[in-house]
Design an enzyme around this catalytic site. Structure first.
Site, PDB file in Angstrom:
ATOM      1  N   ASP A 260       0.798  -1.215   0.000  1.00  7.56           N
ATOM      2  CA  ASP A 260       0.000   0.000   0.000  1.00  7.56           C
ATOM      3  C   ASP A 260       0.839   1.278   0.000  1.00  7.56           C
ATOM      4  O   ASP A 260       0.323   2.352  -0.294  1.00  7.56           O
ATOM      5  CB  ASP A 260      -0.953   0.007   1.203  1.00  7.56           C
ATOM      6  CG  ASP A 260      -2.100  -0.973   1.012  1.00  7.56           C
ATOM      7  OD1 ASP A 260      -2.365  -1.336  -0.144  1.00  7.56           O
ATOM      8  OD2 ASP A 260      -2.722  -1.375   2.010  1.00  7.56           O
ATOM      9  N   TYR A 344      -9.837  -0.884   2.427  1.00  6.37           N
ATOM     10  CA  TYR A 344      -9.405  -0.805   3.821  1.00  6.37           C
ATOM     11  C   TYR A 344      -9.107   0.626   4.236  1.00  6.37           C
ATOM     12  O   TYR A 344      -8.676   1.457   3.428  1.00  6.37           O
ATOM     13  CB  TYR A 344      -8.143  -1.653   4.055  1.00  6.37           C
ATOM     14  CG  TYR A 344      -8.430  -3.045   4.581  1.00  6.37           C
ATOM     15  CD1 TYR A 344      -8.857  -3.232   5.889  1.00  6.37           C
ATOM     16  CD2 TYR A 344      -8.274  -4.165   3.772  1.00  6.37           C
ATOM     17  CE1 TYR A 344      -9.118  -4.510   6.382  1.00  6.37           C
ATOM     18  CE2 TYR A 344      -8.533  -5.450   4.251  1.00  6.37           C
ATOM     19  CZ  TYR A 344      -8.958  -5.613   5.559  1.00  6.37           C
ATOM     20  OH  TYR A 344      -9.224  -6.863   6.050  1.00  6.37           O
TER      21      TYR A 344
END
Length: 600
Positions: A260, A344
């Site tokens: 990420d 998320y």
């Protein structure tokens, strides 16, 4: 793709501050992608002289630049008009106009036709209406491998047809969430005299703590030059990498391993914290100004939140001889930000405590990634709704701790409990002691945690001692959670080697900033920390960097769907012989008016 500070060497900064050297040149690093050709460049620019100091081409065999938002948009538009993709959707009884494409980073595999190409892989999800959360409706058994530069499908994985789960996941509606919970009374946190911290630009003072903060496009929030009681503790701290490896080996999702930070660059996705209650109390906000994908400045308002909060009992004693009864309240300074990467949401909370403790807590929430649950069951998913599965996965973070405990001459000792065999010197068998192992060089600098011995790592100053002759130190306490569960021979184990150990120690080098290397997207194996440590530099009494891997392993439960209650992961740094006595004896008692209750 990236505009950020090309940080000068630490020695240059410290020499300048001491008046022993010139002010370092202020420089920016700029990473750019030619969307037409795929050519990637990595440039260094002097902001002091307004000159380009160097431009290098990024070697696709080493890795590629992170993915631009513009590329995700292109993939979605391309697939919407791609007959092969639309035919596969219709074969499943799905209207292509009611689907959304979810483009994702590709990883590195020996797939035909992918060498040297810039690849994005995409799933499809059904969205019944514009307010419908599509995560509840995965179109499984299907995945497109797209060459984003040439706008072509290099492979279409269409191995199985699943029914699309139909049940809504719209947790923001009464139909799914149910009626509002009753009986909760408001909680108000007030500081009538204001907060105890002061802010001057990026500089913060709070009780015995002093530090600076900044915000980077790739790393997000950065803490700098932390001192406690006027003494150096840490030069720089940040989350430098994180990866989410999935454990489902299905033909259309075996490649799911998302970096990420290195593949997506999560800094620009920081939430603006003006709405809701991300922070509670007397709050100070910091804005973050970053470059957009055209290189123009973009400000994220209230990207970083800072506040104080009570944290229970600091110390307490009621004495049986003197009758003395004293208690003091602990409090902490909280500096945090939240970023949303796809499904998320991640919060990163740095805590500074009155007693010199430092803690980092990652808060994980949002929507877990979904799949169609096979009728025959699965060893790699949890069934959470009719036909809907949540694949098993991990969240593994790397924090880069550029330590400076009482100065830059530091070392690391591995410290753990040790049993003493019964016999001479221990005739009753009750003895135990502490074992210490100095990490001498980078060859021994990759270490694993051990819950059985309570293993910690002490970062100590090798040149200074306190009143009792101890070297001042900070002890790193790791959470005892699994490291990477993928096979050591797997692609992800080679690309994310930092996830295989809880601790890595390297000699400081200003160019070594990322645990998985500079170019993580479609990267080759062995980059980052293994490459840094291959020099086998001395670590004893040197300027060192401690890299700590932490995280959690998620076997989802029904309670995690459709919105996941926050889960937590983190670590603690505690002063160890840093002060000559308890540093919190002088904390004043809380006044009585703040310790009353109903009926008092």
């Amino acid at each position: 793709m990236y505009v950020g500070l090309e940080e000068p060497d630490k020695s240059e900064v410290l020499a300048d501050e001491a008046g022993d050297g010139p002010t370092p040149d202020r420089r920016a690093r700029v990473m750019m992608l030619d969307m037409a050709s795929g050519a990637a460049t990595d440039a260094i620019v002097s902001l002091t002289d307004a000159t380009v100091l160097g431009v290098e081409n990024v070697d696709a065999e080493v890795g590629q630049l992170p993915i631009l938002d513009a590329e995700f948009e292109i993939v979605a538009e391309f697939l919407a008009g791609e007959p092969q993709w639309n035919d596969a959707l219709r074969k499943r009884g799905v209207d292509p106009t009611k689907t959304v494409a979810v483009p994702l980073s590709a990883g590195t595999y020996d797939n035909p036709n992918e060498a040297g190409r810039r690849i994005i892989r995409s799933f499809a999800f059904v969205q019944d209406h514009e307010k419908d959360l599509p995560w509840a409706h995965p179109v499984d058994g299907l995945c497109a491998y797209v060459d984003i530069i040439n706008r072509e499908i290099v492979d279409l994985v269409d191995y199985r047809i699943f029914d699309v789960p139909a049940e809504s996941g719209n947790f923001d509606t009464p139909e799914v969430a149910g009626p509002p919970l009753e009986g909760l009374k408001p909680i108000e946190i007030t500081q009538p005299e204001g907060p105890s911290f002061t802010v001057d630009g990026e500089h913060i003072e709070w009780t015995n703590w002093s530090l600076d903060i900044s915000y980077d496009q790739r790393e997000g929030l950065i803490l700098r030059k932390l001192t406690y009681q006027g003494r150096d503790v840490m030069y720089r701290a940040s989350i430098n990498e994180m990866v989410v490896p999935y454990g489902d080996p299905s033909p259309n999702r075996y490649w799911q391993n998302y970096f990420d930070t290195g593949e997506y660059v999560f800094g620009p996705y920081a939430n603006e914290l003006t709405l809701g209650c991300d922070c509670l109390g007397e709050i100070y906000y910091f804005d973050a100004t970053l470059a957009d994908e055209q290189g123009s400045p973009r400000t994220i308002s209230n990207a970083v939140c800072m506040h104080e909060e009570d944290y229970g009992t600091l110390w307490k004693h009621t004495d049986i001889f003197t009758g003395m009864s004293e208690v003091r309240r602990q409090r902490r300074l909280v500096i945090s930000f939240f970023t949303t990467v796809g499904n998320y949401d991640y919060g990163f909370y740095w805590y500074l405590y009155l007693d010199g403790t430092i803690e980092l807590e990652a808060k994980l929430t949002g929507i877990a990634f979904t799949a169609a649950y096979p009728e025959e069951g699965s060893d790699y998913q949890s069934l959470v709704a009719p036909g809907l599965g949540l694949p098993y996965h991990q969240h593994l973070f790397s924090t880069r701790l550029d330590m400076a405990v009482d100065g830059v001459r530091n070392a690391v000792e591995e410290v753990e409990a040790a049993r003493v065999p019964m016999g001479e010197g221990n005739p009753w068998g009750n003895a135990f002691t502490v074992a210490k192992t100095r990490i001498g060089s980078e060859a021994d600098g990759a270490r694993g945690a051990n819950a059985a011995t309570g293993r910690t790592w002490h970062i100590l100053n090798t040149e200074k001692t306190g009143r009792m002759g101890h070297h001042p130190a900070y002890a790193l306490h790791a959470e005892q959670t699994p490291t990477l569960l993928a096979d050591p021979a797997s692609s992800i184990a080679g690309r994310a080697a930092f996830t295989t150990k809880q601790l890595w120690v390297t000699r400081y080098d200003a160019k070594e900033r990322y645990a998985a290397g500079d170019f993580v997207n479609q990267s080759a194996m062995g980059g980052g920390l293994p490459a840094y440590q291959s020099a086998d530099r001395s670590l004893d009494g040197e300027d060192i960097v401690v890299w700590h891997t932490f995280g959690l392993t998620h076997f989802p439960r029904t309670e995690d769907w459709p919105i996941m209650p926050t889960d937590y992961a983190g670590f603690t740094l505690k002063p160890y012989n840093f002060s000559d006595a308890s540093p919190v004896m002088n904390v004043p008692p809380t006044t009585a008016k703040h310790c009353h209750g109903h009926g008092s």
